[in-house]
Design an enzyme around this catalytic site. Structure first.
Site, PDB file in Angstrom:
ATOM      1  N   GLY A   3      47.637  33.369  36.858  1.00 23.15           N
ATOM      2  CA  GLY A   3      47.792  34.747  36.349  1.00 23.15           C
ATOM      3  C   GLY A   3      46.391  35.301  36.290  1.00 23.15           C
ATOM      4  O   GLY A   3      45.864  35.807  37.280  1.00 23.15           O
ATOM      5  N   ARG A  42      55.275  69.195   9.306  1.00 20.20           N
ATOM      6  CA  ARG A  42      55.709  68.523   8.073  1.00 20.20           C
ATOM      7  C   ARG A  42      54.750  68.861   6.922  1.00 20.20           C
ATOM      8  O   ARG A  42      53.531  68.812   7.090  1.00 20.20           O
ATOM      9  CB  ARG A  42      55.746  67.014   8.289  1.00 20.20           C
ATOM     10  CG  ARG A  42      56.175  66.227   7.054  1.00 20.20           C
ATOM     11  CD  ARG A  42      56.464  64.792   7.422  1.00 20.20           C
ATOM     12  NE  ARG A  42      56.387  63.880   6.303  1.00 20.20           N
ATOM     13  CZ  ARG A  42      57.380  63.661   5.435  1.00 20.20           C
ATOM     14  NH1 ARG A  42      58.523  64.298   5.578  1.00 20.20           N
ATOM     15  NH2 ARG A  42      57.237  62.806   4.445  1.00 20.20           N
ATOM     16  N   GLU A  49      48.339  43.486  35.316  1.00 13.70           N
ATOM     17  CA  GLU A  49      47.343  43.715  36.369  1.00 13.70           C
ATOM     18  C   GLU A  49      45.944  43.270  35.941  1.00 13.70           C
ATOM     19  O   GLU A  49      44.936  43.926  36.190  1.00 13.70           O
ATOM     20  CB  GLU A  49      47.392  45.169  36.872  1.00 13.70           C
ATOM     21  CG  GLU A  49      48.763  45.416  37.504  1.00 13.70           C
ATOM     22  CD  GLU A  49      48.876  46.663  38.339  1.00 13.70           C
ATOM     23  OE1 GLU A  49      47.888  47.051  38.973  1.00 13.70           O
ATOM     24  OE2 GLU A  49      49.983  47.224  38.381  1.00 13.70           O
TER      25      GLU A  49
HETATM   26  N1  COS Z   1      37.017  42.799  45.851  1.00 14.73           N
HETATM   27  C1  COS Z   1      36.728  42.047  46.939  1.00 14.73           C
HETATM   28  N2  COS Z   1      36.464  40.712  46.865  1.00 14.73           N
HETATM   29  C2  COS Z   1      36.487  40.134  45.644  1.00 14.73           C
HETATM   30  C3  COS Z   1      36.780  40.860  44.468  1.00 14.73           C
HETATM   31  C4  COS Z   1      37.048  42.245  44.603  1.00 14.73           C
HETATM   32  N3  COS Z   1      37.332  43.006  43.536  1.00 14.73           N
HETATM   33  N4  COS Z   1      36.721  40.020  43.425  1.00 14.73           N
HETATM   34  C5  COS Z   1      36.407  38.808  43.905  1.00 14.73           C
HETATM   35  N5  COS Z   1      36.267  38.881  45.256  1.00 14.73           N
HETATM   36  C6  COS Z   1      35.889  37.803  46.169  1.00 14.73           C
HETATM   37  C7  COS Z   1      34.537  37.219  45.781  1.00 14.73           C
HETATM   38  O1  COS Z   1      33.479  37.960  46.363  1.00 14.73           O
HETATM   39  C8  COS Z   1      34.630  35.822  46.323  1.00 14.73           C
HETATM   40  O2  COS Z   1      34.380  35.835  47.711  1.00 14.73           O
HETATM   41  P1  COS Z   1      33.436  34.699  48.389  1.00 14.73           P
HETATM   42  O3  COS Z   1      34.005  33.376  47.952  1.00 14.73           O
HETATM   43  O4  COS Z   1      33.569  34.948  49.855  1.00 14.73           O
HETATM   44  O5  COS Z   1      32.068  34.910  47.840  1.00 14.73           O
HETATM   45  C9  COS Z   1      36.094  35.461  46.142  1.00 14.73           C
HETATM   46  O6  COS Z   1      36.789  36.707  46.012  1.00 14.73           O
HETATM   47  C10 COS Z   1      36.340  34.626  44.902  1.00 14.73           C
HETATM   48  O7  COS Z   1      35.855  35.339  43.800  1.00 14.73           O
HETATM   49  P2  COS Z   1      35.486  34.626  42.422  1.00 14.73           P
HETATM   50  O8  COS Z   1      34.692  33.384  42.690  1.00 14.73           O
HETATM   51  O9  COS Z   1      34.885  35.657  41.534  1.00 14.73           O
HETATM   52  O10 COS Z   1      36.919  34.169  41.906  1.00 14.73           O
HETATM   53  P3  COS Z   1      37.371  33.573  40.516  1.00 14.73           P
HETATM   54  O11 COS Z   1      38.338  32.499  40.754  1.00 14.73           O
HETATM   55  O12 COS Z   1      36.160  33.273  39.668  1.00 14.73           O
HETATM   56  O13 COS Z   1      38.230  34.768  39.872  1.00 14.73           O
HETATM   57  C11 COS Z   1      38.717  36.660  38.466  1.00 14.73           C
HETATM   58  C12 COS Z   1      37.689  35.834  39.271  1.00 14.73           C
HETATM   59  C13 COS Z   1      39.034  36.050  37.118  1.00 14.73           C
HETATM   60  C14 COS Z   1      38.014  37.984  38.259  1.00 14.73           C
HETATM   61  C15 COS Z   1      40.023  36.865  39.251  1.00 14.73           C
HETATM   62  O14 COS Z   1      40.736  35.648  39.356  1.00 14.73           O
HETATM   63  C16 COS Z   1      40.939  37.913  38.633  1.00 14.73           C
HETATM   64  O15 COS Z   1      40.727  39.118  38.768  1.00 14.73           O
HETATM   65  N6  COS Z   1      41.969  37.436  37.928  1.00 14.73           N
HETATM   66  C17 COS Z   1      42.995  38.301  37.383  1.00 14.73           C
HETATM   67  C18 COS Z   1      44.087  38.464  38.375  1.00 14.73           C
HETATM   68  C19 COS Z   1      45.105  39.419  37.879  1.00 14.73           C
HETATM   69  O16 COS Z   1      44.831  40.591  37.706  1.00 14.73           O
HETATM   70  N7  COS Z   1      46.314  38.885  37.670  1.00 14.73           N
HETATM   71  C20 COS Z   1      47.432  39.674  37.257  1.00 14.73           C
HETATM   72  C21 COS Z   1      48.214  40.047  38.438  1.00 14.73           C
HETATM   73  S1  COS Z   1      49.451  41.154  37.940  1.00 14.73           S
HETATM   74  S2  COS Z   1      49.802  42.134  39.537  1.00 14.73           S
END
Ligand code: COS
Length: 404
Positions: free
Chosen positions: A131, A288, A383
């Site tokens: 998530g 009110r 989200e």
């Molecule tokens: N746009 C483009 N690329 C992105 C990005 C973005 N907004 N965010 C991360 N990336 C890329 C990074 O640049 C990285 O690429 P490289 O490995 O090539 O360098 C890759 O994705 C992995 O990113 P990161 O290492 O930051 O990943 P993490 O596992 O640390 O995750 C968070 C970071 C927590 C920010 C992410 O998992 C997240 O947003 N989680 C929430 C998801 C969510 O909203 N869930 C609910 C869904 S309901 S529809």
């Protein structure tokens, strides 16, 4: 806000506001109570073109920019957040990944039925162990002759039962963490076929439905009760190669980009809730009387409502600015996270504040603010939780400071 909005934006906003008041407001409470999917009003939304607002005209959309699109979400949310989130999930999460990352044949095949509002779409990312940690995806896509076999499940998916076209994520290479996640376009028939047929919308028999792909029972939720939320189950689902969205391993970064846009939509939805509850609170306080004067005449009430009005103005700047950046193709990940964080917390404060100003009346279902408060809570969770937004913002700030 005229720095951001053109006369066309104002016209769109006013038209949607009028439509929402006339068509959705009369049924919002009944559907909140019953939890039944409002097929008639969603069909009216589809007929009005509101299921394809930011999609190009050539592929069935309205051809409006992101800013115009979030005004639509804001106006729908003023009247009913359940209607707003279904349009938002359908558009930003379900349709836009195909429009943005799909091959031309995928765009031609799947975007028009979504953008024209013939069927509903959705997006499957969240799982039992994935998530906030989006990299924790366990749904597996293994190579098969001509395509992939998908096994797993997705949870808390908006439009899962009623929708037909979905973008889901699955692991194609477990050793590559975020670079081993891919996304796929998968179709299933609507779970409410009879109601869809009666509404004249929501089913296209010619879509490539996959055996083994289905939705579980609808969740019974605190808020967004007229929005369809279910688990999506994938049991040995064959997905042909030409329904993989983008290259293998691109799923993670693509859905991160998708979520950046989704978060601006949640900010707009939250703004709609905040604005509507402020208006209801102010009106009530003006009518009110207590201790021989209107409740509005008590300074603490004026101060509370003034603070909310100030925060709404600030929230609009954040949300509209994030949309404006996206429309210019500029980085907007940090601004989208800030807008979502600020506006969702504001929606909670504003709805609770309106109830407090209204006293016991606000606590009853005679007024929509209690529904709005329940609808606001999920904006702090969906989200990307607000904890995740803070993490995203902190990472951007740290990177910016390191660069100086
Ligand atoms: N746009 C483009 N690329 C992105 C990005 C973005 N907004 N965010 C991360 N990336 C890329 C990074 O640049 C990285 O690429 P490289 O490995 O090539 O360098 C890759 O994705 C992995 O990113 P990161 O290492 O930051 O990943 P993490 O596992 O640390 O995750 C968070 C970071 C927590 C920010 C992410 O998992 C997240 O947003 N989680 C929430 C998801 C969510 O909203 N869930 C609910 C869904 S309901 S529809």
């Amino acid at each position: 806000m005229d720095r951001y909005l053109t006369p066309a934006h104002h016209e769109l906003r006013e038209g949607v506001a009028e439509f929402a008041r006339a068509t959705i407001a009369p049924v919002a409470r009944a559907h909140d109570e019953s939890g039944e999917f409002p097929w008639k009003t969603v069909a009216a939304i589809a007929r009005r073109g509101l299921l394809g607002v930011p999609m190009p005209v050539e592929i069935g959309g309205m051809g409006v920019d992101t800013l115009g699109y979030i005004l639509v979400i804001e106006e729908l949310a003023k009247v009913d957040a359940s209607h707003a989130i279904r349009v938002s999930a359908h558009t930003t999460l379900g349709t836009s990944p195909i429009a943005a990352f799909g091959a031309p044949e995928q765009q031609e095949r799947f975007v028009p039925p979504l953008a024209r509002g013939e069927v509903l779409g959705g997006f499957g990312l969240t799982e039992a162990n994935a998530g906030s940690d989006a990299s924790g995806t366990r749904t597996r896509a293994t190579k098969a002759d001509g395509g992939y076999r998908l096994n797993g499940g997705k949870m808390f998916i908006t439009n899962a039962g009623v929708g037909e076209i979905f973008v889901v994520t699955a692991v194609t290479d477990p050793s590559a963490r975020t670079h081993g996640i891919s996304s796929f376009i998968v179709c299933k028939p609507t779970a409410e076929l009879e109601a869809a047929n009666a509404a004249g919308f929501g089913h296209r028999a010619d879509l490539p439905f996959s055996d083994g792909f289905r939705a579980a029972k609808a969740e019974d939720k605190m808020g967004w009760r007229a929005s369809d939320t279910r688990e999506l189950i994938l049991e040995d689902v064959f997905v042909p190669e030409d329904q993989r969205l983008g290259d293998e391993g691109r799923g993670f970064t693509n859905f991160m980009k998708t979520l950046d846009a989704g978060r601006i939509g949640i900010a707009a939805l939250s703004l709609g809730l905040a604005e509507a509850s402020l208006e209801i609170g102010v009106r009530y306080a003006g009518t009110r009387e207590q201790f021989g004067q209107a409740v509005w005449d008590f300074q603490p009430i004026q101060f509370r409502l003034a603070d909310l009005a100030t925060d709404i103005e600030a929230g609009r700047h954040l949300a509209y600015h994030a949309a404006w950046l996206k429309d210019r193709g500029e980085p907007h990940s940090k601004q989208a996270a800030m807008a979502k964080l600020f506006c969702s917390e504001l929606a909670m404060r504003a709805t609770l504040g309106a109830i407090q100003v209204m006293g016991a009346a606000g606590y009853t279902s005679d007024y929509p603010v209690e529904r709005m408060m329940r609808d606001a809570k999920i904006c702090e969770i969906g989200e990307g939780t607000n904890e995740t937004q803070r993490l995203v913002i902190a990472r951007h700030v740290a990177a910016e400071l390191a660069g100086h």
